[in-house]
Write a protein that holds these residues in place. Structure first.
Motif: not given
Length: 97
Positions: A76-85
């Motif tokens: 869920s956190a990865r999805t919210r970041r939209r590809g940001a590192r």
């Protein structure tokens, strides 16, 4: 006539008595821990920067940072970041009052 009392001499089975008792509660439940606001810097592939924040209950700042790091790797956190590192080395934590 007795109300709710077993007859004198009656015994309960130890297995039944053990299953009827509630499970022991932790000494310090997590909901009593201080609330930390952990902010993690992020960088998008095109160079844009931002942050991702996590509200974490923990006893120490080290525990708060570790918990936020684990949450940051959740789907869920990865999805919210939209590809940001993430830049976990430069994360900061503030005790919420």
């Amino acid at each position: 006539m007795t109300i709710g009392l077993p007859p004198a001499g009656a015994r309960t089975c130890p297995a039944t008595a053990a299953s009827a008792s509630p499970a022991p509660r932790p000494v310090h439940p997590a909901y009593h821990h201080p609330l930390w606001l952990v902010t993690v810097p992020t960088t998008h592939p095109d160079g844009r920067t931002g942050t991702q924040s996590f509200a974490v209950r923990a006893l120490t700042v080290q525990e708060a940072m570790a918990t936020a790091g684990r949450r940051a790797h959740a789907d869920s956190a990865r999805t919210r970041r939209r590809g940001a590192r993430l830049d976990l080395r430069n994360a900061s934590a503030v005790l919420h009052r």
